[in-house]
Design an enzyme around this catalytic site. Structure first.
Site, short mmCIF file in Angstrom:
data_model
loop_
_atom_site.label_atom_id
_atom_site.label_comp_id
_atom_site.label_asym_id
_atom_site.label_seq_id
_atom_site.Cartn_x
_atom_site.Cartn_y
_atom_site.Cartn_z
N ASP A 118 -3.53 -9.05 9.61
CA ASP A 118 -2.41 -10.01 9.57
C ASP A 118 -1.15 -9.45 10.24
OD1 ASP A 118 -4.13 -11.45 8.02
OD2 ASP A 118 -2.99 -11.24 6.16
N SER A 169 -4.42 9.74 7.77
CA SER A 169 -3.78 8.43 7.74
C SER A 169 -2.91 8.23 6.50
CB SER A 169 -4.81 7.31 7.85
OG SER A 169 -5.90 7.56 7.02
N LEU A 170 -3.36 8.70 5.34
CA LEU A 170 -2.46 8.61 4.18
C LEU A 170 -1.20 9.40 4.48
CD1 LEU A 170 -4.99 9.02 1.23
CD2 LEU A 170 -3.83 6.93 1.93
N HIS A 204 -16.48 4.56 10.50
CA HIS A 204 -16.87 5.66 9.62
C HIS A 204 -18.37 5.81 9.72
CE1 HIS A 204 -17.36 8.30 6.24
NE2 HIS A 204 -16.05 8.43 6.19
N GLU A 240 -12.99 18.44 5.95
CA GLU A 240 -13.69 17.26 6.48
C GLU A 240 -13.91 17.43 7.97
OE1 GLU A 240 -11.22 13.94 5.26
OE2 GLU A 240 -12.15 13.94 3.28
N GLY A 243 0.84 -1.19 0.00
CA GLY A 243 0.00 0.00 0.00
C GLY A 243 0.88 1.24 0.00
N HIS A 251 -13.71 1.22 10.05
CA HIS A 251 -13.03 1.95 8.99
C HIS A 251 -11.52 2.00 9.16
CE1 HIS A 251 -12.49 4.75 5.79
NE2 HIS A 251 -12.13 5.75 6.57
N ARG A 310 -8.68 9.14 15.14
CA ARG A 310 -7.94 9.72 14.01
C ARG A 310 -8.72 10.86 13.37
NH1 ARG A 310 -7.93 8.05 7.94
NH2 ARG A 310 -10.07 7.64 8.53
N ARG A 354 -15.65 11.99 13.73
CA ARG A 354 -16.34 10.77 13.32
C ARG A 354 -16.99 10.01 14.48
NH1 ARG A 354 -12.04 8.59 8.83
NH2 ARG A 354 -12.69 10.12 7.31
C1 LIG Z 1 -12.74 3.20 1.60
C2 LIG Z 1 -11.62 3.90 2.33
C3 LIG Z 1 -11.45 5.27 2.17
C4 LIG Z 1 -10.40 5.93 2.83
N1 LIG Z 1 -10.21 7.26 2.61
C5 LIG Z 1 -9.14 7.88 3.19
C6 LIG Z 1 -8.83 9.23 2.89
O1 LIG Z 1 -9.50 9.88 2.11
N2 LIG Z 1 -7.74 9.80 3.51
C7 LIG Z 1 -6.96 9.12 4.39
O2 LIG Z 1 -6.00 9.69 4.91
N3 LIG Z 1 -7.23 7.83 4.66
C8 LIG Z 1 -8.28 7.19 4.09
N4 LIG Z 1 -8.53 5.87 4.36
C9 LIG Z 1 -7.57 5.14 5.21
C10 LIG Z 1 -6.31 4.86 4.41
O3 LIG Z 1 -6.66 4.50 3.10
C11 LIG Z 1 -5.50 3.75 5.04
O4 LIG Z 1 -5.31 3.99 6.39
C12 LIG Z 1 -4.13 3.67 4.37
O5 LIG Z 1 -4.29 3.58 2.98
C13 LIG Z 1 -3.35 2.49 4.89
O6 LIG Z 1 -2.19 2.37 4.10
P1 LIG Z 1 -1.16 1.21 4.40
O7 LIG Z 1 -0.13 1.31 3.38
O8 LIG Z 1 -0.80 1.24 5.83
O9 LIG Z 1 -2.05 -0.13 4.21
P2 LIG Z 1 -2.81 -0.65 2.91
O10 LIG Z 1 -2.97 0.41 1.91
O11 LIG Z 1 -4.05 -1.34 3.39
O12 LIG Z 1 -1.83 -1.74 2.32
C14 LIG Z 1 -1.61 -2.96 3.01
C15 LIG Z 1 -0.81 -3.88 2.13
O13 LIG Z 1 -0.40 -5.01 2.91
C16 LIG Z 1 -0.64 -6.19 2.18
N5 LIG Z 1 -0.82 -7.29 3.15
C17 LIG Z 1 -1.65 -7.35 4.21
N6 LIG Z 1 -1.51 -8.53 4.85
C18 LIG Z 1 -0.56 -9.23 4.19
C19 LIG Z 1 0.03 -10.51 4.34
N7 LIG Z 1 -0.33 -11.36 5.32
N8 LIG Z 1 0.98 -10.88 3.46
C20 LIG Z 1 1.36 -10.06 2.44
N9 LIG Z 1 0.83 -8.84 2.24
C21 LIG Z 1 -0.12 -8.42 3.11
C22 LIG Z 1 -1.85 -5.90 1.33
O14 LIG Z 1 -1.90 -6.76 0.23
C23 LIG Z 1 -1.56 -4.45 0.94
O15 LIG Z 1 -0.69 -4.42 -0.17
C24 LIG Z 1 -9.56 5.19 3.69
C25 LIG Z 1 -9.74 3.82 3.85
C26 LIG Z 1 -10.75 3.17 3.16
C27 LIG Z 1 -10.91 1.68 3.34
#
Ligand SMILES: Cc1cc2nc3c(=O)[nH]c(=O)nc-3n(C[C@H](O)[C@H](O)[C@H](O)COP(=O)(O)OP(=O)(O)OC[C@H]3O[C@@H](n4cnc5c(N)ncnc54)[C@H](O)[C@@H]3O)c2cc1C
Length: 558
Positions: free
Chosen positions: A226, A394-395, A247, A131, A32, A354, A389, A293
């Site tokens: 995980d 979070s992004l 959310h 927001e 991600g 969320h 939060r 929220r």
């Molecule tokens: C619908 C939605 C809308 C959102 N809108 C916003 C927004 O507008 N602004 C904001 O700041 N935040 C928003 N958020 C929250 C934000 O998107 C997330 O908190 C953020 O993207 C998390 O990023 P990350 O890289 O930590 O995890 P993720 O983007 O979830 O990436 C996790 C990665 O880990 C991998 N993974 C997980 N478990 C395993 C495993 N066992 N083995 C191998 N790979 C694994 C997955 O395949 C994925 O590639 C939103 C969330 C959602 C669901």
């Protein structure tokens, strides 16, 4: 506590002499935004391997809608963003962390633009949304309400240019591999090659959140906690697992996907109304629909009970219809699939899980309590979000901590390998776990998963109370007793084992925290307690939470 509920150290047995081995300098688990940002920060002289259980487009990051918070408007100030984050955080934010992250936001946003992200613009400048909980317009967004898709497009393209990077898609991380010196890499699995041990000089966990533990959630199917479970098994400290953010406005149409309706819709002026069309938020909070929220989610829950109705409604009919459709094209299209006009009809919504606020404890550089293991993004507890939060932080957190973890992990590798590569497999005794269980196939894993999601929704949801939490704990520990000792052969079983371990920690934390704070609303303890202004930290070796005081702020803000 029982060892059976705590589970074995490794989910599967693997004889180090019988599995293939692979070597990398920096191993990143998760593709991600946090994981890829970490990859982009690693020194190009080092090899980087990114392991992701789906392809690079299956993450929450890809699904993000509203945008990224940052002070880019000259009328806004860092102190405003800091104050809003602290106000949302319910007294548990680390002020220094908040201050540093907020100040880094403009740099991280500018970097995304330099890498080709096309944020929405108005009159030649970035168009800024507002927001819930934000005192100013400061959310940069893209493609209207598909920010994640555009940001990830640009970041994925950027990572494709890295010659030192390999991406392993569809590869599931089963466990972190540790020895007495700390984390040495991970045991991964994919359908073509089976198990492989990836030995790494530094490992960065970026596996995202845990929304799939709930029946109602905005999160993609793979977001099953995980990373928290594998860090727990490896002995890392986890913190504040009771804080799951709900959310308030998830599209609620039977049979339809639980799409999130971005907060920006309320920022643009949408009202929340009950089944009779009565606007109710001003009765709960002077900020009305723009309250944080947790306040909005709880108000919706109260109104749903009061009106004996399964949902409330978003009403945008008083706004200019073409503007609404142009600003929220994705949402308008989703609603249209169910015969609803976003700009004219009342849209049925209810809260859904969320964002996981708690997670693996990290310091300012993304180091966890296990040497050699870093973490970034939603899997962590960095001190930024406190007990709640602030939207679109979070992004930003993923970008800031991904960049730090990648850079610091790389610097540590470079500092300790003046002699170049050393491809010896570290001594590791074959991990002992239960033998493969012929009865494992007989379990209906989907049934247990569905039951767990319903149980968490019922008893560990927007409102919790002691008796329901106690019942949830007994039930989950019952499932743990017969699911955790088994050995499964594929991700469906491992994922369920992870979900059970994370659920157990969440329930025990929620039981332990006998107060209401941030997103944790205890109906039987509805007030915050000053003596609970502290973290609840967990280590597997104790299997008991301990109260950990907040660090004193070290910087004087200007
Ligand atoms: C619908 C939605 C809308 C959102 N809108 C916003 C927004 O507008 N602004 C904001 O700041 N935040 C928003 N958020 C929250 C934000 O998107 C997330 O908190 C953020 O993207 C998390 O990023 P990350 O890289 O930590 O995890 P993720 O983007 O979830 O990436 C996790 C990665 O880990 C991998 N993974 C997980 N478990 C395993 C495993 N066992 N083995 C191998 N790979 C694994 C997955 O395949 C994925 O590639 C939103 C969330 C959602 C669901």
């Amino acid at each position: 506590m029982s060892d059976v509920c705590s589970g074995p150290r490794y989910l599967v047995s693997f004889g180090p002499k019988r599995v293939p081995h692979c070597f990398t300098d920096v191993l990143i688990l998760g593709g991600g935004l946090a994981g890829l940002r970490a990859a982009l920060a690693v020194d190009p002289a080092l090899s980087v391997t990114v392991v992701t259980k789906d392809d690079l487009r299956g993450s929450s990051s890809q699904w993000a809608q509203g945008g990224i918070a940052g002070v880019v408007d000259p009328e806004d100030r860092f102190d405003n963003h800091v104050a809003d984050t602290l106000a949302a955080g319910g007294g548990l934010c680390h002020e220094d962390v908040v201050d540093a992250v907020v100040r880094e936001a403009p740099t991280r946003i500018a970097e995304l633009i330099a890498w080709g992200t096309r944020f929405d613009a108005a009159n030649g400048s970035l168009a800024l949304g507002r927001e819930g909980g934000h005192s100013h317009h400061r959310i940069v967004h893209a493609l209207g309400d598909a920010t994640g898709r555009e940001v990830m497009r640009a970041v994925i393209e950027r990572t494709r240019q890295l010659e030192n990077l390999s991406v392993w898609p569809d590869t599931f991380t089963i466990d972190l591999v540790t020895d007495e010196s700390g984390c040495r890499g991970a045991l991964v699995w994919n359908p073509s090659h089976g198990k492989t041990v990836v030995w790494a000089r530094r490992t960065i966990l970026a596996t995202g959140g845990a929304g799939q533990l709930y029946r109602e959630t905005t999160n993609p199917p793979g977001v099953s906690g995980d990373g928290m479970a594998l860090a727990w098994r490896a002995g890392a400290e986890l913190r504040d697992m009771e804080f799951m953010q709900f959310h308030p406005t998830v599209l609620y149409i039977a049979g339809g996907a639980r799409s999130l309706i971005t907060e920006a819709v309320r920022g643009a002026g949408a009202w929340l109304v009950d089944r009779d069309g009565r606007r109710f938020m001003p009765e709960f909070d002077p900020r009305a629909e723009l309250a944080p929220r947790d306040v909005v989610s709880r108000a919706i829950t109260v109104v749903m009970h009061r009106t004996h109705h399964a949902n409330v409604y978003l009403d945008l009919s008083h706004l200019d219809a073409p503007t609404v459709r142009a600003r929220f094209p994705g949402m308008a299209e989703t609603c249209a699939k169910f015969g609803l006009d976003l700009a004219r009809d009342r849209i049925p919504v209810r809260p859904g899980a969320h964002y996981m606020i708690g997670g693996v404890t990290v310091d300012d550089s993304g180091r966890t309590s296990v040497p050699g293991l870093f973490a970034a993004g939603e899997v962590t507890s960095s001190g930024l979000h406190g007990a709640n939060r602030l939207a679109s932080n979070s992004l930003l957190e993923g970008l800031v901590y991904g960049a730090r973890a990648g850079a610091v992990a790389a610097a540590e590798v470079l500092a300790e390998r003046p002699g170049g590569d050393d491809f010896r497999v570290p001594a590791l005794s074959a991990p002992r776990v239960a033998e493969p269980d012929p009865g494992a196939a007989a379990l209906d894993l989907a049934d247990i998963r569905n039951s767990l999601q319903s149980l968490m929704w019922r008893h560990v949801g927007v409102e919790r109370a002691g008796p329901g939490l106690g019942e949830a704990l007994d039930t989950v520990e019952g499932w743990c007793r017969y699911v955790l000792p088994r050995q499964f052969a594929d991700p469906q079983g491992w994922q369920l084992q992870n979900m059970l371990q994370v659920a157990r920690l969440m329930i025990r934390s929620a039981l332990e925290r006998v107060e209401t704070r941030g997103v944790h609303f205890r109906a039987d303890h509805p007030e915050p307690r000053p003596d609970w202004r502290a973290h609840l930290a967990w280590l597997r070796c104790d299997d008991r939470p301990r109260l950990e005081p907040l660090p004193p702020p070290a910087v004087a803000r200007s």
